[in-house]
Design an enzyme around this catalytic site. Structure first.
Site, PDB file in Angstrom:
ATOM      1  CG  ASN A 109      -1.917  -1.172   1.139  1.00  0.00           C
ATOM      2  OD1 ASN A 109      -1.951  -1.887   0.137  1.00  0.00           O
ATOM      3  ND2 ASN A 109      -2.676  -1.378   2.199  1.00  0.00           N
ATOM      4  CG  HIS A 155     -19.859  35.203 -31.427  1.00  0.00           C
ATOM      5  ND1 HIS A 155     -20.725  34.671 -30.502  1.00  0.00           N
ATOM      6  CD2 HIS A 155     -19.480  36.407 -30.928  1.00  0.00           C
ATOM      7  CE1 HIS A 155     -20.880  35.522 -29.496  1.00  0.00           C
ATOM      8  NE2 HIS A 155     -20.122  36.582 -29.720  1.00  0.00           N
ATOM      9  CB  SER A 276      -8.211  11.227 -49.570  1.00  0.00           C
ATOM     10  OG  SER A 276      -9.252  10.404 -50.064  1.00  0.00           O
ATOM     11  CE  LYS A 282      -9.882  16.232 -48.331  1.00  0.00           C
ATOM     12  NZ  LYS A 282     -10.839  15.289 -47.748  1.00  0.00           N
ATOM     13  CG  ASN A 284      -7.376  14.733 -45.431  1.00  0.00           C
ATOM     14  OD1 ASN A 284      -7.975  15.599 -46.055  1.00  0.00           O
ATOM     15  ND2 ASN A 284      -7.474  13.437 -45.711  1.00  0.00           N
ATOM     16  CD  GLU A 289      -8.719  16.067 -39.572  1.00  0.00           C
ATOM     17  OE1 GLU A 289      -7.782  15.863 -40.365  1.00  0.00           O
ATOM     18  OE2 GLU A 289      -9.833  15.557 -39.702  1.00  0.00           O
ATOM     19  CD  GLN A 321      -4.785  -3.722  -9.443  1.00  0.00           C
ATOM     20  OE1 GLN A 321      -4.052  -4.150  -8.558  1.00  0.00           O
ATOM     21  NE2 GLN A 321      -5.524  -4.517 -10.198  1.00  0.00           N
ATOM     22  CE  LYS A 324      -0.907   1.008  -9.624  1.00  0.00           C
ATOM     23  NZ  LYS A 324      -2.221   1.157  -8.957  1.00  0.00           N
TER      24      LYS A 324
HETATM   25  N1  ARG Z   1      -1.536  -3.675  -7.505  1.00  0.00           N
HETATM   26  C1  ARG Z   1      -1.985  -2.946  -6.373  1.00  0.00           C
HETATM   27  C2  ARG Z   1      -2.418  -1.533  -6.791  1.00  0.00           C
HETATM   28  O1  ARG Z   1      -2.002  -1.136  -7.812  1.00  0.00           O
HETATM   29  C3  ARG Z   1      -0.883  -2.832  -5.376  1.00  0.00           C
HETATM   30  C4  ARG Z   1      -1.351  -2.636  -3.984  1.00  0.00           C
HETATM   31  C5  ARG Z   1      -1.977  -3.878  -3.485  1.00  0.00           C
HETATM   32  N2  ARG Z   1      -2.322  -3.774  -2.110  1.00  0.00           N
HETATM   33  C6  ARG Z   1      -3.231  -4.583  -1.558  1.00  0.00           C
HETATM   34  N3  ARG Z   1      -3.487  -4.390  -0.306  1.00  0.00           N
HETATM   35  N4  ARG Z   1      -3.812  -5.540  -2.225  1.00  0.00           N
HETATM   36  O2  ARG Z   1      -3.156  -0.870  -6.122  1.00  0.00           O
END
Ligand code: ARG
Length: 461
Positions: A109, A155, A276, A282, A284, A289, A321, A324
């Site tokens: 953690n 505008h 194109s 064309k 583009n 974009e 989790q 990420k």
């Molecule tokens: N893979 C977990 C995450 O990204 C890591 C932490 C996991 N901790 C736990 N108490 N299961 O959050």
């Protein structure tokens, strides 16, 4: 290994395995995880929690894993739940049971929160550098097009002419605020989570500050409960990235418009355009974009993480989790967009004539005519009404504003001197008359470019 203990008797369900596993995306935290583990191990030895010889073994094993990762030889095992478990598993394979000592006085953690803070700091710096590079391009292009008139729009209707340099520099200042936001993100990662343990602290007299110094954190997170549940810095990054990407999308959108046949203000270089599959003529502006379209994706990641975090009880929950992939995709998207924007803006070819012709549309001088009346004592609101009548007469007569008849002028605006009226609309002096601070007059543009260059120098210093 994957279940840590004999606590469980049944094997994992494949669906749970797939749901729970994060190794497919959190492998990119590996360099930070190793850096962190090395610092943690050094602290454990310094505090006599492990032996010197344990430290040497851990260092050797971690260095070997670093090499395997750098050389793309690191093999993930089917049971590796996440990058933290994968590295610890490999460490134990390499150096034996002493590898298990790495997790003394540490939980995943505080470990994952620390990796993530290091990742956000590194990528805030990269975003900062990408923004800086684009700001540099914008000042250079502004310098090259100092006195190229173009219409300014509200505008998306022609409003008042400006110099192209002025318009380009508008993005410079937007990006400067983005840069400040990423500086804020870097500060938001200053407090080291490591040492908080699972949530309550650890059963060893560790030295968190020494790890902080080792890993270049400015301080330690004061509260272990906050430390493991804090993802503010990820929100900060996503917020800064969403705003920056929104600026890039505005820039992209303008380049899409400007490079159209209808505007004809600029042409995107071949290096940033596509053809194109069916229409041979064309060209583009795909890069522009895509800049336009990427911003909501990053904003979506910000909103999604707010969704993950809102109402989440303290402290660690597996929900975390889900921070990420939002972060990683935002980082990749933003860094790519910044690089593409710098390349595309750096190689745009502007069409001086097309822009000047559009800027010469003398209806854009209407405010200046109103101000001429103001200077002769007419209240602005009244002047606005008088000029609106002149505009109407011109539109109805199908002529330029400066070409209304002497009769119409005398009838609608008796206060105006005809020669002065025609002169102000004839010579396009409306750019140079915008002399207020931050305005488009050449002298103000010169100040602005100097100021922008000064900002860049200060950042470089
Ligand atoms: N893979 C977990 C995450 O990204 C890591 C932490 C996991 N901790 C736990 N108490 N299961 O959050």
């Amino acid at each position: 290994m994957s279940r840590f203990s004999d606590r469980f008797s049944e094997p994992w369900d494949p669906a749970f395995l797939a749901l729970n596993s994060s190794i497919s995306f959190d492998y990119r935290l590996a360099p930070y995880d190793i850096e962190q583990s090395l610092a943690h191990a050094r602290m454990l030895a310094r505090c006599s929690i492990i032996e010197e010889r344990d430290l040497r073994a851990l260092e050797q094993g971690l260095e070997q894993i670093r090499t395997e990762i750098d050389e793309d030889r690191f093999a993930v095992a089917p049971d590796d739940e996440d990058i933290h478990m994968a590295i610890e598993r490999r460490l134990t394979e390499i150096i034996g049971p002493v590898g298990g000592k790495i997790h003394t006085a540490r939980s995943r953690n505080d470990q994952v929160a620390t990796d993530l803070a290091m990742f956000v700091r590194a990528h805030s710096l990269r975003a900062h550098d990408g923004i800086l590079a684009l700001m540099q391009v914008l000042v250079d292009r502004a310098e090259e097009h100092r006195d190229w008139p173009m219409p300014g729009y509200t505008h998306l209707q022609r409003a008042q002419p400006v110099y192209l340099s002025h318009h380009l520099l508008a993005y410079f200042w937007k990006l400067r605020r983005d840069l400040q936001r990423f500086n804020f993100c870097m500060n938001a990662t200053e407090d080291l989570p490591l040492g908080a343990g699972a949530l309550a602290g650890v059963n060893f007299d560790t030295s968190r500050m020494s790890i902080a110094q080792d890993l270049s954190f400015g301080a330690i997170a004061e509260n272990s409960i906050d430390a493991v549940s804090n993802r503010d810095f990820v929100l900060d990054y996503l917020g800064a990235a969403a705003t920056c990407a929104t600026h890039l999308s505005q820039l992209g959108a303008e380049i899409v418009l400007w490079s159209s046949e209808e505007f004809g203000f600029c042409e995107v270089s071949d290096a940033f355009a596509s053809g194109s599959s069916i229409m041979p003529q064309k060209k583009n502006p795909d890069a522009a974009e895509l800049l336009r379209a990427k911003a909501p994706r990053i904003a979506g990641h910000l909103v999604a993480l707010h969704g993950v975090l809102h109402g989440l009880p303290l402290t660690y929950n597996k929900d975390l989790q889900e921070d990420k992939e939002h972060l990683f995709d935002a980082v990749d998207t933003l860094e790519l967009c910044l690089a593409a924007a710098a390349g595309m803006v750096g190689t745009l070819a502007f069409d001086r004539e097309r822009m000047a012709a559009a800027a010469a549309d003398d209806f854009q001088g209407a405010t200046d005519v109103a101000d001429l009346l103001v200077k002769s004592g007419v209240p602005f609101r009244e002047a606005h009404g008088i000029v609106a009548k002149l505009v109407r007469a011109a539109v109805e007569g199908g002529v330029a504003l400066g070409a209304v008849t002497a009769g119409e002028l005398a009838q609608i605006a008796p206060q105006l001197d005809e020669r002065e009226y025609r002169a102000i609309l004839a010579d396009g002096a409306w750019l140079e008359s915008k002399v207020s601070e931050g305005g488009t007059a050449s002298s103000r543009i010169a100040d602005q470019i100097a100021q922008a260059r000064h900002v860049l120098e200060e950042i470089a210093a």
